[in-house]
Design a protein around this motif. Structure first.
Motif, short mmCIF file in Angstrom:
data_model
loop_
_atom_site.label_atom_id
_atom_site.label_comp_id
_atom_site.label_asym_id
_atom_site.label_seq_id
_atom_site.Cartn_x
_atom_site.Cartn_y
_atom_site.Cartn_z
N ARG B 257 0.85 -1.19 0.00
CA ARG B 257 0.00 0.00 0.00
C ARG B 257 0.88 1.23 0.00
O ARG B 257 1.98 1.24 0.56
N ILE B 271 3.59 11.97 7.13
CA ILE B 271 2.89 10.85 6.51
C ILE B 271 2.62 11.21 5.06
O ILE B 271 1.94 12.19 4.78
N ILE B 293 -6.30 12.51 3.01
CA ILE B 293 -6.14 12.70 4.46
C ILE B 293 -6.63 11.46 5.20
O ILE B 293 -5.93 10.90 6.04
N ILE B 294 -7.84 11.05 4.85
CA ILE B 294 -8.46 9.93 5.57
C ILE B 294 -7.66 8.64 5.32
O ILE B 294 -7.26 7.94 6.26
N GLY B 295 -7.44 8.34 4.07
CA GLY B 295 -6.81 7.07 3.72
C GLY B 295 -5.37 6.97 4.19
O GLY B 295 -4.96 5.96 4.78
N THR B 297 -3.66 8.76 6.53
CA THR B 297 -3.36 8.85 7.97
C THR B 297 -3.94 7.67 8.74
O THR B 297 -3.35 7.24 9.73
N THR B 298 -5.08 7.14 8.30
CA THR B 298 -5.61 5.98 9.03
C THR B 298 -4.78 4.74 8.71
O THR B 298 -4.65 3.85 9.54
N LEU B 299 -4.21 4.70 7.52
CA LEU B 299 -3.27 3.62 7.21
C LEU B 299 -2.02 3.73 8.10
O LEU B 299 -1.51 2.73 8.60
N GLN B 301 -1.81 4.91 11.15
CA GLN B 301 -2.06 4.41 12.51
C GLN B 301 -2.29 2.91 12.53
O GLN B 301 -2.12 2.27 13.56
N HIS B 302 -2.66 2.35 11.40
CA HIS B 302 -2.79 0.90 11.32
C HIS B 302 -1.41 0.25 11.45
O HIS B 302 -1.25 -0.78 12.11
N PRO B 305 0.14 2.07 15.66
CA PRO B 305 -1.02 2.52 16.44
C PRO B 305 -0.70 3.67 17.39
O PRO B 305 -1.59 4.47 17.70
N ALA B 308 -2.01 7.15 16.67
CA ALA B 308 -3.46 7.42 16.53
C ALA B 308 -3.92 8.65 17.32
O ALA B 308 -4.72 9.44 16.82
#
Lengths: 570, 381
Positions: B257, B271, B293-295, B297-299, B301-302, B305, B308
């Motif tokens: 990814r 990031i 932004i969503i995709g 940054t949430t990746l 923290q995945h 973690p 987050a």
């Protein structure tokens, strides 16, 4: 007074009795704790803006860091710690899956109003009256914004709400009766060119794709960059007023209120009435000069109740023996063993005046305002320079429409005008937005609209006269020293910025990249407007709409974990 | 507007990391150099500062036909990273350079096998890479979350702070007499007399020597001279969090990814790694996207973690030049005096090193690399 009105919280291991409904900042100020955070360089910081903008009052609450004390309401026992720069307070080990934008819940209100101050509330009311469905978002825990801020604590010992509080409450209740939907403690942190907005609160994050949006995000205090302006105990006039008007807390026992304009007058009166010793009220202009008489007359004709209110403030302060100084500005503040010492000097046109010093606990700085137009700029709204006010204003049509289709801007965020102008602007834009969605205006609506237009014209006349009375040469960095912090967040000194300019930086963006000015959590809200003026003065031009930073989202910081939650699901 | 064009000896079009480095090297070699740039003096500061060495999974997925060229030139990357360090030392400055090593993480057996295969190829090509299972990762990178199955470590990767690097390069050049002209967008170049005429909206220049160092902008500039350089602009999105205490020791990427993730010495977590941005309609300003932004940054923290609870404080967009497999550096032999300067994939990493190679050619110094494959002559229309 019942015990249910109070709650014990902990601050760095010590017990503090807080009033239910007040903010963490207010409870700590009430208990005499001023230092809430240490900066990256180890400097002490406390509450400054009191309205969620400056990010200087960050604390750790129940193991979560980076929370704004001024925006966190107390409704139960909590454990608060002074924030040490960068400390991580909890272990996060759960690998939550990544999400895509499509996973974020979408709401499609007919009309979205951002901000529940005078402009936003009156816009919501008018839009709803026209027949449209209206959703209002606000970052604070209740309606009213900075003008109508409500009393949030209860108890018989506290002074009751006054007329200004009640006017705000009435406006809010009208909206509620009309079934306007409100979402509080909700920060709209992004706006995009496709007119999409994104907001987060404790429950999570929602995308808003409204048919119309009315931006009513208000204003915040202009920076007054002098030695000591970052010291705990130095705060904006608005911050001290929020402490008093919302939580019935005095920012300190001895207070110097300094700045420009009638808000300082009001605060000094309120604090005096509340039992504080206002050591001095320091006005940069000379509103009682002879030439002001014509404008006082204009104010009398356009809005006599406010003129009378203002004169009442002065009478009460004089009766209380408060030292009322005109033509002086704060030139520096230093910490002493018992509090703060503030140094005053003659304002720019009166430099011959001698320097004065006062010992105090708190210094309130209220040197005018900057519009909070970040969201409007992020969606692409154009601005123009106003040579009279020496500031940028959003370009609006006669109903408050911006240069972006279906986006309206009302109140101070569109260009300073004060609360009374904001009320009328909101009403006009609210009806216009409703009408543009196909809701016809009744005769009643039309007559209200006509009244709003007349009121707005009258209040603008009042405001113009008021501004002339309070006119003074703007202070930028005249009193700063090379080591004075220019950018509060990144602790960038005035000297390093001036040397970057001397070395040929041509834009605010270049200064930012070179010095880190404006790169911090507040996004340059305080330093950049001053820098823009400095650069324009040096270049012999005026600030223009491209001279600030490019608008960047998030306009307010947002935690990554808040993006993972969807409001409706939790 | 002046009617008479301003005369320049050497005009470098584009003031990014490549153009600014090149200006310095040429000036140090005695040339009189002017850097003409259409931006606001930003240089390559929109870059996130990753110094890449191992093959990026993003490139392998998006451009399979370019992989063999990339592999042939893989040996340049460790040299380019070492060159960044050399440059920092030579300039007597601090870019916040750190050869932290880079981890490409896998979340499952399949991704791990992809890394296994990739690392074997890279190892044969001389890179210092190593596969790490979950247990070894616990020791090397305890900050990685439970979703991470294993990773490939390339010890030669690292990071610099582009803001510091840009300021240092500019000061260095200025000190040697290089002129930087920001906000001067060169639209076209034409042969004129013994040199070249550069057209900009507000003034004209006549240059003896022209170097195209405008990233994706080289496409249009080269076309105006009759060449077809295989470059294009790719707007990309970046995010940065508020600072936190030291946590992330490496440059972190993902096997499957798009992401790069690292922490500057200021504590901020950056990031990025290939999420799309776009050029704003009204003025072509690079602009961010909510989906990124969503995709992105949430990746992040995945993978880690611990980040987050950190708050994003800013996002921005920059323009990458798209993949073509190798640098393009040299003179157009059919048009003496015009040079192409395209640093290649992960162009920021290769920037100063590519500039050095081209400067050596221009200054007549001995070449340190075989530059046959880099010749711009392959791209005549």
């Amino acid at each position: 007074m019942s015990t249910s009105d109070f709650v014990d919280i902990e601050f760095n291991g010590r017990s503090v009795t807080a009033r239910k409904g007040e903010t963490v900042a207010s409870a700590l100020i009430g208990a005499g704790f001023r230092v809430l955070r240490t900066s990256e360089n180890g400097a002490n910081r406390g509450i400054f803006c009191g309205m969620g903008v400056c990010q200087d009052c960050l604390v750790e609450i129940d193991g979560k860091s980076n929370l704004r004390a001024c925006m966190t309401k107390i409704d139960g026992p909590i454990s608060v710690r002074r924030q040490q720069s960068g400390r991580r307070t909890a272990r996060y080990t759960l690998a939550r899956p990544a999400i895509a934008v499509q996973d974020v819940q979408v709401e499609i209100p007919e009309i979205l109003v951002i901000g529940a101050g005078p402009a936003g509330l009156s816009a919501a009311m008018a839009a709803r009256r026209s027949g449209a469905g209206v959703k209002v978002l606000d970052e604070r825990s209740n309606a009213g914004g900075q003008f109508y801020k409500q009393v949030t604590v209860s108890g018989p010992d506290f002074p009751p709400a006054d007329q200004q509080h009640r006017d705000g409450a009435t406006l809010f209740e009208k909206c509620v009766d009309l079934d306007v939907q409100f979402e509080f403690e909700t920060t709209v942190w992004g706006g995009f060119e496709n007119r999409e907005f994104i907001a987060s609160n404790r429950a999570g994050t929602v995308r808003y794709n409204p048919q119309r949006v009315i931006i009513a995000t208000g204003a915040y205090e202009r920076a007054h960059v002098v030695p000591g302006w970052t010291l705990p105990g130095v705060m904006t006039t608005g911050a001290a007023q929020t402490l008093w008007r919302s939580s019935r807390r005095l920012a300190g026992q001895r207070v110097v209120v300094a700045g420009n304009g009638p808000l300082n007058l009001q605060l000094a009166t309120e604090l005096t009435d509340g039992g504080a010793e206002v050591v001095a009220l320091v006005e940069a202009a000379r509103p009682n000069r002879l030439g002001a008489v014509v404008d006082v007359g204009r104010m009398f004709l356009s809005s006599r109740e406010f003129l009378i209110q203002g004169i009442g403030f002065i009478r009460r302060l004089k009766a209380a023996g408060v030292n009322l100084l005109n033509d002086h500005v704060v030139a520096g503040i230093e910490a002493t063993s018992s509090g703060l010492r503030v140094k005053l000097t003659g304002s720019n046109q009166r430099t011959s005046l001698q320097t004065l010093e006062f010992d105090t606990d708190v210094v309130c700085l209220g040197y005018g305002f900057e519009p909070s137009n970040e969201l409007a700029r992020a969606v692409g709204c154009e601005q123009d320079y106003d040579p009279v006010r020496q500031e940028l204003k959003l370009r609006l049509d006669d109903v408050g429409g911006t240069t972006v289709q279906s986006v309206y801007a009302v109140g101070d965020c569109a260009g300073m005008g004060g609360a009374m102008v904001a009320l009328s602007q909101g009403e006009i834009a609210g009806y216009a937005a409703g009408q543009s969605l196909g809701y016809p205006l009744s005769n009643d609506h039309r007559s209200r609209l006509g009244m709003a237009r007349r009121t707005m014209a009258r209040q603008r006349r009042f405001q113009r006269a008021l501004w002339r009375i309070y006119e003074y040469p703007r202070v930028n960095l005249e009193h700063a020293k090379p080591e004075t912090a220019f950018c509060r967040c990144e602790e960038v000194s005035v000297g390093s910025v001036l040397s970057a300019l001397d070395n040929g930086c041509v834009s605010t963006g270049e200064v930012k990249r070179r010095t880190r000015l404006g790169m911090g959590r507040c996004q340059g809200r305080y330093c950049v407007p001053v820098l823009q003026h400095i650069m324009a003065n040096r270049a012999g031009t005026t600030v223009d709409s491209n001279s600030g930073f490019a608008p960047r989202v998030p306009v307010k910081p947002v935690a990554i974990e808040d993006l993972l939650r969807s409001m409706s699901n939790e | 507007m002046n009617d008479r064009p301003q005369r320049l000896d050497t005009a470098i079009i584009g003031g990014g990391v490549l153009g600014a480095s090149l200006a310095g090297f040429l000036a140090a070699g005695g040339a009189r150099v002017c850097v003409v740039d259409g931006g606001h003096g930003g240089g390559s500061t929109a870059n996130a500062g990753s110094l890449h060495v191992q093959l990026q999974s993003r490139f392998l997925r998006k451009y399979p036909d370019k992989v063999s060229a990339l592999e042939r030139n893989l040996h340049l990357y460790p040299k380019a990273v070492a060159f960044w360090k050399q440059l920092e030392t030579d300039l007597g400055t601090d870019f916040d350079f750190h050869m932290t090593g880079g981890l490409m993480v896998a979340e499952n057996q399949e991704q791990f096998e992809f890394l296994e295969h990739k690392s074997q190829r890279e190892s044969r090509l001389g890179l210092d890479v190593q596969l790490l299972g979950r247990d070894e990762l616990e020791k090397v990178a305890p900050y990685l979350g439970p979703a991470i199955f294993g990773a490939e470590l390339c010890r030669q990767e690292g990071k610099v702070n582009p803001l510091l690097a840009h300021a240092a390069l500019k000061d260095w050049g200025t000190g040697m007499g290089v002129t930087f002209l920001p906000e001067t967008f060169v639209g076209t170049i034409e042969r004129s007399g013994s040199g070249f005429a550069l057209a900009t909206p507000n003034r004209a220049f006549q240059a003896d020597r022209v170097i195209l160092a405008a990233g994706g902008g080289n496409k249009d500039l080269a076309r105006s001279l009759g060449f077809n350089l295989p470059v294009a602009s790719e707007p990309l999105h970046m995010n940065i969090t508020e600072p936190t205490e030291p946590l992330i020791g490496h440059l972190v990427q993902h096997a499957d990814r798009p992401i790069t993730l690292k922490q500057f010495s200021t504590g901020h977590v950056v990031i990025g790694g290939g999420w799309p941005a776009h050029l704003r309609e009204k003025d072509a300003f690079p602009s961010v996207e909510l989906a990124s932004i969503i995709g992105n940054t949430t990746l992040a923290q995945h993978i880690i973690p611990e980040i987050a609870p950190l708050r994003l404080i800013r996002t921005w967009a920059g323009i990458n030049a798209t993949m073509h497999g190798h640098p393009i550096l040299g003179q157009f032999s059919t048009m003496p005096g015009v040079y192409a300067a395209v640093s290649g994939d992960a162009g920021f990493t290769l920037g100063p090193f590519s500039a050095r190679l081209l400067a050596d050619v221009i200054l007549g110094y001995p070449a340190s690399e075989d530059m046959t494959e880099f010749s711009p002559d392959l791209y005549t229309i």
